[in-house]
Design a protein around this motif. Structure first.
Motif, PDB file in Angstrom:
ATOM      1  N   PRO A 112      12.107  -8.667  11.947  1.00 51.93           N
ATOM      2  CA  PRO A 112      11.854  -8.533  10.503  1.00 51.93           C
ATOM      3  C   PRO A 112      13.087  -8.052   9.748  1.00 51.93           C
ATOM      4  CG  PRO A 112      10.882  -6.696  11.699  1.00 51.93           C
ATOM      5  CD  PRO A 112      11.371  -7.663  12.736  1.00 51.93           C
ATOM      6  N   ASN A 137       8.585  -4.980   2.723  1.00 53.54           N
ATOM      7  CA  ASN A 137       8.388  -5.653   4.013  1.00 53.54           C
ATOM      8  C   ASN A 137       7.788  -4.730   5.055  1.00 53.54           C
ATOM      9  OD1 ASN A 137       9.308  -8.092   3.161  1.00 53.54           O
ATOM     10  ND2 ASN A 137      11.201  -8.092   4.334  1.00 53.54           N
ATOM     11  N   ALA A 138       8.069  -3.436   4.908  1.00 56.73           N
ATOM     12  CA  ALA A 138       7.588  -2.464   5.887  1.00 56.73           C
ATOM     13  C   ALA A 138       6.352  -1.714   5.400  1.00 56.73           C
ATOM     14  CB  ALA A 138       8.701  -1.472   6.226  1.00 56.73           C
ATOM     15  N   ASN A 139       5.791  -2.090   4.256  1.00 51.37           N
ATOM     16  CA  ASN A 139       4.637  -1.396   3.704  1.00 51.37           C
ATOM     17  C   ASN A 139       3.377  -1.774   4.484  1.00 51.37           C
ATOM     18  OD1 ASN A 139       2.222  -1.208   1.682  1.00 51.37           O
ATOM     19  ND2 ASN A 139       3.825   0.092   0.812  1.00 51.37           N
ATOM     20  N   GLU A 140       2.715  -0.780   5.085  1.00 59.02           N
ATOM     21  CA  GLU A 140       1.552  -1.050   5.938  1.00 59.02           C
ATOM     22  C   GLU A 140       0.365  -1.582   5.137  1.00 59.02           C
ATOM     23  OE1 GLU A 140       1.468  -1.057   9.153  1.00 59.02           O
ATOM     24  OE2 GLU A 140       3.563  -0.438   9.258  1.00 59.02           O
ATOM     25  N   LYS A 143       0.973  -5.209   4.627  1.00 56.86           N
ATOM     26  CA  LYS A 143       0.838  -5.905   5.910  1.00 56.86           C
ATOM     27  C   LYS A 143      -0.628  -6.140   6.261  1.00 56.86           C
ATOM     28  CE  LYS A 143       5.062  -4.457   8.315  1.00 56.86           C
ATOM     29  NZ  LYS A 143       5.581  -3.686   9.486  1.00 56.86           N
ATOM     30  N   GLU A 144      -1.450  -5.092   6.110  1.00 58.44           N
ATOM     31  CA  GLU A 144      -2.870  -5.223   6.457  1.00 58.44           C
ATOM     32  C   GLU A 144      -3.566  -6.259   5.580  1.00 58.44           C
ATOM     33  OE1 GLU A 144      -4.614  -1.371   6.223  1.00 58.44           O
ATOM     34  OE2 GLU A 144      -3.402  -0.529   7.861  1.00 58.44           O
ATOM     35  N   ALA A 146      -2.136  -8.808   4.087  1.00 57.98           N
ATOM     36  CA  ALA A 146      -1.628 -10.129   4.438  1.00 57.98           C
ATOM     37  C   ALA A 146      -2.281 -10.665   5.700  1.00 57.98           C
ATOM     38  CB  ALA A 146      -0.108 -10.071   4.605  1.00 57.98           C
ATOM     39  N   ILE A 147      -2.419  -9.809   6.706  1.00 60.96           N
ATOM     40  CA  ILE A 147      -3.058 -10.232   7.966  1.00 60.96           C
ATOM     41  C   ILE A 147      -4.517 -10.602   7.731  1.00 60.96           C
ATOM     42  CG2 ILE A 147      -3.770  -9.438  10.249  1.00 60.96           C
ATOM     43  CD1 ILE A 147      -1.215  -7.728  10.298  1.00 60.96           C
ATOM     44  N   CYS A 333       8.455  -9.491  -2.499  1.00 57.63           N
ATOM     45  CA  CYS A 333       8.377  -9.894  -1.091  1.00 57.63           C
ATOM     46  C   CYS A 333       7.243 -10.878  -0.826  1.00 57.63           C
ATOM     47  CB  CYS A 333       8.235  -8.666  -0.185  1.00 57.63           C
ATOM     48  SG  CYS A 333       9.719  -7.651  -0.146  1.00 57.63           S
ATOM     49  N   THR A 369      -0.174 -10.999  -1.343  1.00 58.05           N
ATOM     50  CA  THR A 369       0.980 -10.102  -1.240  1.00 58.05           C
ATOM     51  C   THR A 369       1.567  -9.794  -2.611  1.00 58.05           C
ATOM     52  OG1 THR A 369       1.519 -10.960   0.963  1.00 58.05           O
ATOM     53  CG2 THR A 369       3.270  -9.825  -0.228  1.00 58.05           C
TER      54      THR A 369
END
Length: 519
Positions: A112, A137-140, A143-144, A146-147, A333, A369
Motif C-alpha cells: 500500500p 489510505n490507512a484510515n480503518e 477500510k471497513e 470499502a470492504i 483517496c 470511499t
C-alpha cells in the motif's frame, strides 16, 4: 402505312397508356392536381416534368467524373516499390533519451501507498510523491466501509449510468457532495481527467465564446479543443487583462446574434500551484454577463476550513459559480470526478456529457470511499490543520533557505512546486531541457537519500489552431507532496534532504554550464 394510319395507331397507343395509367393507385388524384394547378396547360406541365427528371438525375449522379481518368496509372512494379518504401508514422512520439533513462530508474512501490512506502528493491522511503495528503489510505473506518461495500456490490457496476450502472451509493455520493458544497445538485463521473474535458463541450459548442487562463491544465485544454468554441486567452492570473478581454468580447458581440459565453479557469493551478482570485472573477462575470466554469480538482478537499475548496477559503457563495468541477481521486483517496451546480446544469449533463453517458459508472466501493472521506473532513477539520502545519514546516526548510529554487505554490497548497530562481536560470543560461535534466537529477539524488519526490510532468500545449498561441510555456518544477501522516521530525528531515540534494546537483562541475562559481 400512310399518315392517317400512323395517327390512328398513335391515338390507340395513347388510349391504352391512359387506361393503364388510370389503373395505377392515386393516378386520378395526380390528374386532378395537374388540371387544377396548371389549368390544363400542357407546356407548363412538360417543363416541370423535365425539371423533375433533371433533379432526380442530379441526385443520383456521382460527385466526380466517371469518364475522365484524372490519375496516373502505375505499373505493378511501381506499386510494389511504393509499398516497400512507405513507412507509417508512429502512433506516439518516440521517447527522448532523458525519458528512457527516467523509465529505467522508475521506482516501483510494493504494497500500500503511505507516508512510508517500500520499494521493489527492498528500501523503505519517505513518500512525498503521493496525493495521500491526509493518510486516508490507512484510515480503518474507510477500510471497513470499502470492504463491506465490495462484498455487497461487487467490484464494478459493469454498465453506464442512467442505464443499469447507477446504484444507490452513487445517488448518495452525489447528494453528499452537493450538501458539502452547498449547491442544488451534483453529478459524479467515473474518471477524474475526463470530467472537465467532457463538461466543457457539454455546454460549449461551435460559435460559442470561451475566455480561458493561459495556465490551465491539459484536461481543460482538451475540453476546449473538443468544444470547437472560439477561445480567447488572458495572461495567467491577470484580472486586469481578463477584464480587457471580456470588455472586447462584449463590444464585438454588440448587435450580433446572442452566443453563450464562458470563463474557464482553475481554483488552484496544477502547473504553477498558485491560487485564483474568486471574488474578482465573480465580479467580472456578473458585470459582463459570462458564465463561470471553475475547476477545483486540486482545491477540493484542500482549501477552506473544512476543505470545501476555493469558495469556502475566499468566502464566496457556491451558487455564484455556475459549474464547480472537482476530483474524488486526490486527497479523498477514492476515484472519479464530479460537477456541482444548479439542478438544470446537472441534469443536462446526464444526457449530453460523453464521459458520463458512454462510460461505465464509478465502482460502488469508490463512491462510498468518497462519501466517507467527506464525512471525515466535515467532522474532523483538525485533519487539515495538521497537513497545513507540515506544509509550513517544509516551506521553512526549502523556500527561504535554498539558493537555487523558489516555491510558486500557494501557502495552503500541499503540492509544493519548486522552480529554479530567475537569476539562476539567467546566470547559468539554462534552457527548458537543462532545467528538466537538473530537476530529474535532484529527484534521483533525493531518492538515493531515502525521500521519494517527482517532477512536474505535463503534456505539450495543444497544436489545435484555436489553442496554439506560442505565448505560454510551463516552467519545469520539482513536485513535493505533503502529507499529515508524517511527524514534524520526518518533515524537517525530508526538507533538509531535498535542499541538500538540489545543492549537490547544482554544484557538480558537470552542471556548472559556463564554469561560473557555484554561488
Amino acid at each position: 402505312m400512310d399518315l392517317h394510319e400512323v395517327q390512328a395507331h398513335m391515338n390507340e397507343w395513347l388510349q391504352e397508356a391512359a387506361v393503364t395509367f388510370q389503373k395505377v393507385p392515386g393516378s386520378a388524384v395526380l390528374i386532378r392536381y395537374v388540371r387544377s394547378s396548371y389549368q390544363n396547360d400542357p407546356v407548363r406541365s412538360a417543363i416541370e416534368l423535365v425539371l423533375v427528371i433533371f433533379f432526380i438525375r442530379y441526385l443520383l449522379a456521382p460527385s466526380y467524373s466517371t469518364s475522365k481518368q484524372n490519375y496516373v496509372k502505375l505499373t505493378e512494379d511501381e506499386i510494389d516499390e511504393l509499398v516497400e518504401e512507405w513507412t507509417p508514422e508512429p502512433l506516439v512520439a518516440l521517447p527522448t533519451v532523458q525519458e528512457e533513462a527516467e523509465m529505467e530508474k522508475l521506482p516501483v512501490i510494493v504494497g500500500p501507498t503511505g507516508p512510508k512506502s517500500k520499494l521493489a528493491n527492498g528500501k523503505t522511503v519517505t513518500n512525498l510523491a503521493s496525493y495521500n495528503f491526509y493518510n486516508f489510505n490507512a484510515n480503518e473506518q474507510i477500510k471497513e466501509k470499502a470492504i463491506q461495500t465490495l462484498r455487497t456490490y461487487g467490484v464494478g457496476p459493469c454498465g453506464p449510468p442512467q442505464f443499469y450502472g447507477t446504484q444507490d451509493v452513487h445517488m448518495k455520493t452525489e447528494a453528499d457532495i452537493a450538501s458539502y458544497l452547498g449547491t442544488e445538485g451534483c453529478i459524479v463521473y467515473a474518471h477524474s481527467f475526463s470530467t472537465i474535458s467532457s463538461v466543457i463541450p457539454s455546454f460549449c459548442k461551435r460559435g460559442d465564446i470561451i475566455v480561458a487562463d493561459r495556465g490551465v491544465n491539459y484536461s481543460i485544454r482538451r475540453g476546449l479543443e473538443i468544444s470547437r468554441s472560439n477561445v480567447k486567452w488572458y495572461t495567467h492570473n491577470d484580472m486586469e487583462e481578463l477584464e480587457q478581454v471580456l470588455r472586447k468580447v462584449v463590444k464585438e458581440q454588440a448587435g450580433k446574434k446572442l452566443t453563450r459565453r464562458f470563463i474557464v479557469t482553475e481554483a488552484l493551478f496544477e502547473m504553477t500551484g498558485d491560487m485564483n482570485n474568486l471574488p474578482k472573477l465573480i465580479e467580472l462575470k456578473t458585470k459582463y454577463k459570462f458564465r463561470l466554469m471553475l475547476d477545483e480538482t486540486w482545491s477540493f478537499g484542500v482549501l477552506g476550513r473544512t476543505g470545501r475548496g476555493l469558495t469556502e477559503a475566499q468566502n464566496v457563495d457556491p451558487s455564484q459559480v455556475d459549474m464547480i468541477v472537482g476530483s474524488l481521486a486526490g486527497p479523498l483517496c477514492a476515484g472519479g470526478g464530479f460537477c456541482a451546480g444548479a439542478k438544470d446544469v446537472v441534469e443536462h449533463q446526464r444526457v449530453s456529457s460523453t464521459a458520463y453517458t458512454f462510460s461505465a459508472a464509478l465502482p460502488a466501493m469508490l463512491a462510498v470511499t468518497a462519501s466517507e472521506s467527506i464525512n471525515l473532513l466535515q467532522s474532523n477539520p483538525e485533519i487539515l490543520l495538521q497537513c497545513r502545519e507540515n506544509i509550513r514546516l517544509m516551506r521553512a526548510q526549502l523556500d527561504p533557505r535554498s539558493d537555487w529554487v523558489v516555491c510558486t505554490s500557494a501557502p495552503e497548497n500541499p503540492i509544493m512546486l519548486l522552480v529554479f530562481k530567475p537569476e539562476v536560470v539567467k546566470a547559468r543560461r539554462l534552457s527548458v531541457e537543462d532545467q528538466e535534466r537538473l530537476l530529474q537529477e535532484s529527484v534521483d539524488e533525493t531518492l538515493a537519500n531515502g525521500v521519494l519526490t517527482t517532477r512536474l510532468k505535463c503534456m505539450p500545449i495543444s497544436q489545435h489552431t484555436s489553442l496554439k498561441d506560442g505565448v505560454y510555456t510551463v516552467n519545469p518544477a520539482l513536485k513535493v507532496c505533503i502529507t499529515s501522516g508524517l511527524s514534524k521530525k520526518d518533515i524537517e528531515k525530508a526538507g533538509v534532504t531535498i535542499r541538500h540534494a538540489i545543492t549537490k546537483v547544482m554544484t557538480r562541475k558537470t552542471n556548472n554550464k559556463l564554469g561560473l562559481p557555484a554561488a
